[in-house]
Scaffold this motif. Sequence first.
Motif, PDB file in Angstrom:
ATOM      1  N   MET A   1       0.969  -1.289  -0.010  1.00  0.00           N
ATOM      2  CA  MET A   1      -0.107   0.053   0.022  1.00  0.00           C
ATOM      3  C   MET A   1       0.906   1.354   0.099  1.00  0.00           C
ATOM      4  N   ARG A   2       0.613   2.175  -0.845  1.00  0.00           N
ATOM      5  CA  ARG A   2       1.129   3.366  -0.843  1.00  0.00           C
ATOM      6  C   ARG A   2       0.502   4.493   0.100  1.00  0.00           C
ATOM      7  N   ILE A   3       1.082   4.835   1.050  1.00  0.00           N
ATOM      8  CA  ILE A   3       0.587   5.821   2.001  1.00  0.00           C
ATOM      9  C   ILE A   3       1.163   7.148   2.066  1.00  0.00           C
ATOM     10  N   THR A   4       0.688   8.060   1.876  1.00  0.00           N
ATOM     11  CA  THR A   4       1.207   9.529   2.146  1.00  0.00           C
ATOM     12  C   THR A   4       0.666  10.193   3.334  1.00  0.00           C
ATOM     13  N   VAL A   5       1.476  10.861   4.235  1.00  0.00           N
ATOM     14  CA  VAL A   5       1.073  11.401   5.266  1.00  0.00           C
ATOM     15  C   VAL A   5       1.668  12.626   5.466  1.00  0.00           C
ATOM     16  N   ILE A   6       0.602  13.683   5.674  1.00  0.00           N
ATOM     17  CA  ILE A   6       1.084  15.015   5.735  1.00  0.00           C
ATOM     18  C   ILE A   6       1.058  15.565   7.243  1.00  0.00           C
ATOM     19  N   SER A   7       2.130  16.025   7.610  1.00  0.00           N
ATOM     20  CA  SER A   7       2.545  16.050   8.952  1.00  0.00           C
ATOM     21  C   SER A   7       3.026  17.546   9.235  1.00  0.00           C
ATOM     22  N   GLY A   8       2.810  18.049  10.594  1.00  0.00           N
ATOM     23  CA  GLY A   8       3.118  19.204  10.764  1.00  0.00           C
ATOM     24  C   GLY A   8       2.992  19.404  12.371  1.00  0.00           C
ATOM     25  N   GLY A   9       4.044  19.876  13.120  1.00  0.00           N
ATOM     26  CA  GLY A   9       3.827  19.992  14.588  1.00  0.00           C
ATOM     27  C   GLY A   9       4.250  18.977  15.089  1.00  0.00           C
ATOM     28  N   PRO A  10       4.626  19.311  16.407  1.00  0.00           N
ATOM     29  CA  PRO A  10       4.981  18.124  17.231  1.00  0.00           C
ATOM     30  C   PRO A  10       4.683  16.935  17.511  1.00  0.00           C
ATOM     31  N   ALA A  11       3.166  16.872  17.199  1.00  0.00           N
ATOM     32  CA  ALA A  11       2.361  15.520  17.570  1.00  0.00           C
ATOM     33  C   ALA A  11       2.557  14.817  16.221  1.00  0.00           C
ATOM     34  N   GLY A  12       2.874  15.327  15.076  1.00  0.00           N
ATOM     35  CA  GLY A  12       2.951  14.427  13.981  1.00  0.00           C
ATOM     36  C   GLY A  12       4.037  13.512  13.899  1.00  0.00           C
ATOM     37  N   ALA A  13       5.441  13.809  14.735  1.00  0.00           N
ATOM     38  CA  ALA A  13       6.447  12.773  14.647  1.00  0.00           C
ATOM     39  C   ALA A  13       5.991  11.579  15.228  1.00  0.00           C
ATOM     40  N   PRO A  14       5.617  11.653  16.470  1.00  0.00           N
ATOM     41  CA  PRO A  14       5.459  10.336  17.279  1.00  0.00           C
ATOM     42  C   PRO A  14       4.414   9.560  16.278  1.00  0.00           C
ATOM     43  N   PHE A  15       3.479  10.223  15.742  1.00  0.00           N
ATOM     44  CA  PHE A  15       2.259   9.633  15.101  1.00  0.00           C
ATOM     45  C   PHE A  15       3.122   9.037  13.862  1.00  0.00           C
ATOM     46  N   VAL A  16       3.835   9.577  13.109  1.00  0.00           N
ATOM     47  CA  VAL A  16       4.305   8.893  12.028  1.00  0.00           C
ATOM     48  C   VAL A  16       5.555   7.718  12.320  1.00  0.00           C
ATOM     49  N   ARG A  17       5.916   7.961  13.607  1.00  0.00           N
ATOM     50  CA  ARG A  17       6.870   6.825  13.833  1.00  0.00           C
ATOM     51  C   ARG A  17       6.181   5.552  14.465  1.00  0.00           C
ATOM     52  N   ALA A  59      12.453  11.396  15.300  1.00  0.00           N
ATOM     53  CA  ALA A  59      11.488  10.435  15.704  1.00  0.00           C
ATOM     54  C   ALA A  59      11.506   9.103  14.809  1.00  0.00           C
ATOM     55  N   LEU A  60      12.040   9.003  13.837  1.00  0.00           N
ATOM     56  CA  LEU A  60      12.001   7.905  12.850  1.00  0.00           C
ATOM     57  C   LEU A  60      13.550   7.512  12.985  1.00  0.00           C
ATOM     58  N   SER A  61      14.278   7.966  13.373  1.00  0.00           N
ATOM     59  CA  SER A  61      15.780   7.638  13.780  1.00  0.00           C
ATOM     60  C   SER A  61      15.884   6.512  14.719  1.00  0.00           C
ATOM     61  N   ASP A  62      16.689   5.514  14.545  1.00  0.00           N
ATOM     62  CA  ASP A  62      17.128   4.605  15.548  1.00  0.00           C
ATOM     63  C   ASP A  62      18.514   4.766  15.890  1.00  0.00           C
ATOM     64  N   ALA A  63      19.255   5.799  15.648  1.00  0.00           N
ATOM     65  CA  ALA A  63      20.560   6.067  16.111  1.00  0.00           C
ATOM     66  C   ALA A  63      20.413   6.361  17.484  1.00  0.00           C
ATOM     67  N   PRO A  64      21.135   5.862  18.273  1.00  0.00           N
ATOM     68  CA  PRO A  64      21.328   6.283  19.923  1.00  0.00           C
ATOM     69  C   PRO A  64      21.905   7.485  20.024  1.00  0.00           C
ATOM     70  N   VAL A  65      21.461   7.965  21.152  1.00  0.00           N
ATOM     71  CA  VAL A  65      21.746   9.304  21.731  1.00  0.00           C
ATOM     72  C   VAL A  65      23.066   9.250  22.473  1.00  0.00           C
ATOM     73  N   ALA A  66      24.302   9.655  21.958  1.00  0.00           N
ATOM     74  CA  ALA A  66      25.418   9.324  22.721  1.00  0.00           C
ATOM     75  C   ALA A  66      25.437   9.868  23.947  1.00  0.00           C
TER      76      ALA A  66
END
Length: 276
Positions: A1-17, A59-66
Amino acid sequence: MRITVISGGPAGAPFVRGLADHLAASPGADEVTVVANTGDDISLGGLRLSPDVDGLLAALSDAPVAAPDTSVVTDELGALGVLPAWFPVADREIATHLARTAWLGRGATPSEVTARLAERNGLPAKGVRLLPMSDVPVETHVVLDDEEGQSAVHVQQWRHELGRPAATRFVVAGMDRAAAAPGVLDAVREADLVVLAPGDPVLSIGIVLGVPGVRDALRGTSAKIVGVTPDLTDLGPSLAAVGLDPTPAAVSGLYRDLRATWLPADASPADVLTHA
């Protein structure tokens, strides 16, 4: 499925993750394109910041915070009068801002910069493509009444320093010259599902839809459009400026031309996908 998300503001990032994690846990080769609001972009201390894009990258990165979130560099820049104290910038974010500023200075477009940062943060491996809404610089300003008449401040200053006082209106500088970034309109037209992530319908999602061609693409797409109602707790000032009360009905009314199905603020990514 092709999904397009329109995102903005701080609440969008955790939702997309959450959406990306849910799709990763289920079989299939889903493609997710996220179109990010860049109306919050701002230049501070010689650096170009793109808060909504950077929030999605983090939000989408899995890189650890050093190291813990420190502010040694930004505190010193503040003491030197280079960065305003009212805008929160963590030291770990400085590299991203420096890279963006350097690449833009060498002639790269915001789309190219975002693609490089997305690659660095592992988004393509998750099946996620991140696009800025436009390659044209666009900045949202808030018009306020004051003793001398009216003045305009950047939306970030309005939020972080002034505490969101009553606004007369909003002005989106650069929108008259803006065009959708490469891939944005096709992502909407060719999607199987378009999701309006929870976000301010005036100052976040509404800014993306204000880019010429985006709203027309949404009207014309054959995709199912599903919107997630944002948390209305902090949206009173922005909705009041356009004459609306902070209610779900008022929010959905701003999108009445899009034939969207609206879900409550506590809807999960799984709930959204059931309406595809």
